[in-house]
Design an enzyme around this catalytic site. Structure first.
Site, PDB file in Angstrom:
ATOM      1  N   THR C  53      62.758  33.377  57.118  1.00  0.00           N
ATOM      2  CA  THR C  53      61.697  34.369  56.967  1.00  0.00           C
ATOM      3  C   THR C  53      60.362  33.712  57.284  1.00  0.00           C
ATOM      4  OG1 THR C  53      60.667  36.005  55.519  1.00  0.00           O
ATOM      5  CG2 THR C  53      61.576  34.047  54.445  1.00  0.00           C
ATOM      6  N   GLU C  54      59.499  34.471  57.961  1.00  0.00           N
ATOM      7  CA  GLU C  54      58.263  33.921  58.514  1.00  0.00           C
ATOM      8  C   GLU C  54      57.390  33.231  57.475  1.00  0.00           C
ATOM      9  OE1 GLU C  54      59.737  36.914  59.141  1.00  0.00           O
ATOM     10  OE2 GLU C  54      58.330  38.080  60.338  1.00  0.00           O
ATOM     11  N   ASN C  55      57.460  33.716  56.243  1.00  0.00           N
ATOM     12  CA  ASN C  55      56.578  33.170  55.215  1.00  0.00           C
ATOM     13  C   ASN C  55      57.089  31.881  54.602  1.00  0.00           C
ATOM     14  OD1 ASN C  55      58.498  35.117  54.201  1.00  0.00           O
ATOM     15  ND2 ASN C  55      57.574  34.875  52.191  1.00  0.00           N
ATOM     16  N   SER C  95      56.799  27.271  60.066  1.00  0.00           N
ATOM     17  CA  SER C  95      57.685  28.426  60.162  1.00  0.00           C
ATOM     18  C   SER C  95      57.634  29.040  61.563  1.00  0.00           C
ATOM     19  CB  SER C  95      57.286  29.474  59.121  1.00  0.00           C
ATOM     20  OG  SER C  95      58.164  30.569  59.166  1.00  0.00           O
TER      21      SER C  95
END
Lengths: 228, 235, 228, 235
Positions: C53-55, C95
């Protein structure tokens, strides 16, 4: 003149001592490989300085005792070091982000030549052999102050402070202060400004071994260092 | 060396009118709510705020916007469960918006901290977000030139901090915080706990102290998500 | 036609199930916010998939039970998640280095429109309101496969698969496969190539609700999914 | 998921003639000596090697060069206490050298891993190392455009590894290793100890497994510095 200078001039330890006096409390400092590393020995009492090394350590201390080395814990000169409380490890890209990003307060480097416009030559003698640059070209950019420690003249007595560098450059207009064996000189607006000189040395004698004009703005203080 | 600051109010004292401020967090995770609320109390105007989002509910960043303190938002996603505050001001033309793809936002901030004034990314090539930007081809593919992003201040949230400013984070609350720490002239972190120098293992430091100017201890920090579920409003 | 399609077409869960079957063992996968997130529920038995996940989380698992949420542990959709053994946290630049650097095997996104040249429009309806892009423009670059899950047509029955997108683009030539409510279609050399279609649906009917020519290379398999 | 490889020989088996290989380490710290020695045993020719240095003594990278396996070195500092192997070949014109400033080398590798094909840096502007490179001005200062650096293989050294490929490092042996892990088509790490998935705290993972293709356990790895002090020669 040359013989007189040899008796007058500061030792490497004394130059390092003088440079160390300008490290401010709380400063983040990178000391170049070799001669500049000696500055840490003279860190003034009561001042906290955090040392950075390009290979990914912040907050390192003195060399360990012989036989106590851990070869995973070295500085950029590949010498064994120790850690102070509050040290941190990081990778090379983060390390040079600190350098290039302007986060160091001070970098102190050696020099073959320094020009009055702040140009520095310290990585290549321009002769054959194997070229090697390491982190020198990175360190000259980003630190708030880039200082040089050096003998005032070469072994042959030729000036190292020049109007323009003749050797291959490390960086343009990057040097802010030079600590030599005879004087402390700032680079300001493309000129050398004399701040301190050995008291026994006349201005004319100093100028005669300097390859560019020394300007005087305000007082010139005595360059006073202890016996070391 | 002791970068500890006693009060959040003191930590934000230097943020005057017209300041550009990076605020850490992704949505509520990693948002330094107590520092933002101290900033609201201080009350500077015409701020430019850099954050991934544009607030949610009526606390934290949303409250800062609601107070009329923000002239411009630089963010990737100004939508949320309750983005009413930002939406109303934006549609009324009362707040400026620079929309930046999330990965580009992260990389621009990293570049700001790393002394890289510009870089090329494939992101946004051929889209309206690339309009007016330089394009170059490398190895047969097109890329957009993006510039670094810096700020006067960064307000971030961390987990542990020591007096030298070394920081660790908590889970996904890390997000933009370590990047913003590097890209501001002055970085202040609220930390859940201040520990003595040496208590954070040097291997586990995420943000080395060189990037941090001040730390304020805020035990049991508020979570934006929990506050909004309670319907909290600040001030 | 539209009414007939409505009874024939796959549910969102069934589209997600079909997309899940193509996740390979050992794949690193990013599922876009919203509909694509559902794919994780149908991860085939015996296949290890690591979700990104990007975060800043790699290796997360299902949502926690209500009341068990930790709001420092969320995904890009700001929903609470849990961790699987071997998870890792990292910052946003690392990320997106994973994304942009081509380290993901698969990204699955929603779509407003997909063009036969692989262009994707999924971030803006082009109308007023507040623009918001998030990580969509990054995710379409870098993943080895960029797949789309979508209804085959809009709510008004208009084709979403087109010769060229009319809405603002998210990325150029980025989509490699589309899973729709009626078919599985690859993007190859700037054309839609039909791989699977619902067996009850004629090619002509499928073509009639598709805004660009469907090519056939080799067999067209039945799009077979379980009741869900 | 299990990225464990039983033998170093297996880990380097895919490295054929003409391969570009990143090798981690700064001098001896973080140098994957056992993987390098396995590569020497495998014997491919015409390698391009990316490392900060060019070896020291007669083990590790110096031994690889001594075996005549290296056609080109990309490095910042090919000098060392005993650089005789590289120096002799270089002066005889038998090995090519691309010299890159150390911070630029690190950033180019990071860029390779992060999908950034080019970036601007102040480093080397106005020097002979910038000759032939694009220059641009940003905010009144000049910068040199540098390109990403990628490799077919990365051989790195880490401390702990789990079957998913998550890695930690040991002190300053971290250096280039985490960067190189991201920038190669195939990355293999030698680790001092393989632990079960979940044994490395997610907060403490330095290299997430997504960047790693294989791990080989090498307990009690050799230190180049110690080997050289003993006068060791490989093979």
């Amino acid at each position: 003149m040359s013989a007189a200078l040899d008796t007058l001039k500061l030792s490497s330890a004394q130059i390092a001592w003088r440079a160390a006096q300008d490290m401010e409390d709380g400063a983040y400092v990178n000391l170049g490989i070799g001669f500049p590393e000696m500055i840490a020995k003279f860190q003034p009492e009561g001042r906290d300085v955090v040392y950075h090394t390009e290979n990914g350590v912040l907050g390192f201390g003195e060399a360990p005792a012989a036989g106590e080395e851990d070869w995973d814990l070295i500085n950029a000169g590949k010498k064994a070091i120790t850690l102070k409380p509050g040290a941190a490890f990081f990778h090379h890209a983060d390390s040079f982000a600190m350098v290039r990003g302007g986060h160091l307060d001070l970098a102190v480097l050696g020099a073959y030549q320094v020009a009055e416009n702040g140009d520095l030559a310290n990585w290549s003698t321009g002769k054959g052999g194997v070229p090697a640059v390491g982190g020198a070209m990175d360190l000259v950019h980003g630190a708030k102050r880039v200082a040089v420690v050096t003998d005032h003249v070469t072994r042959k007595g030729e000036p190292k402070l020049l109007k323009r560098c003749a050797l291959p450059l490390t960086g343009l207009g990057c040097v802010t202060r030079v600590y030599t064996s005879l004087a402390v000189i700032d680079v300001e607006d493309g000129r050398f400004v004399l701040r301190e000189k050995l008291p026994q040395l006349s201005f004319e004698d100093l100028q005669s071994v300097t390859g560019a004009e020394l300007k005087i703005h305000g007082d010139v203080a005595d360059l006073a260092v202890p016996e070391l | 060396m002791n970068k500890t600051i006693a009060f959040a109010s003191e930590a934000v004292a230097g943020i005057g009118d017209g300041t550009t401020v990076m605020i850490g967090g992704f949505g509520g995770s990693g948002a330094p709510i107590e520092l933002i609320h101290a900033l609201i109390d201080a009350g500077p105007k015409n701020l430019t705020i850099i954050n991934n989002n544009a607030g949610n509910g009526h606390v934290g960043l949303a409250a800062l916007i609601e107070q009329g303190m923000v002239a411009k938002m630089i963010c990737s996603f100004p939508r949320s469960a309750d983005p009413k505050v930002f939406t109303d001001l934006y549609l009324a033309g009362k707040i400026e918006l620079e929309i930046v793809p999330q990965g580009t936002l992260a990389e621009r901030i990293r570049a700001g901290g790393a002394g890289i004034p510009a870089f090329y990314t494939p992101t946004s090539y051929g889209t309206e977000l690339a309009e007016g930007k330089l394009v170059a081809e490398f190895e047969g593919r097109h890329y957009v030139q993006e510039r670094w992003l810096k700020a006067d201040f960064a307000l971030i949230k961390a987990e542990l901090g020591d007096p030298l400013g070394n920081l660790t984070y908590r889970m996904a609350a890390r997000n933009f915080n370590p990047l913003m720490a590097t890209a501001a002239t002055r970085t202040v972190a609220q930390v859940t706990r201040i520990v003595a120098a040496g208590e954070i293992d040097p291997e586990q430091v995420v943000t080395p102290g060189i990037f941090v100017d001040g730390i304020v201890e805020v035990p049991d920090p508020e979570q934006e998500e929990s506050l909004n579920r309670e319907g909290a409003v600040y001030p």
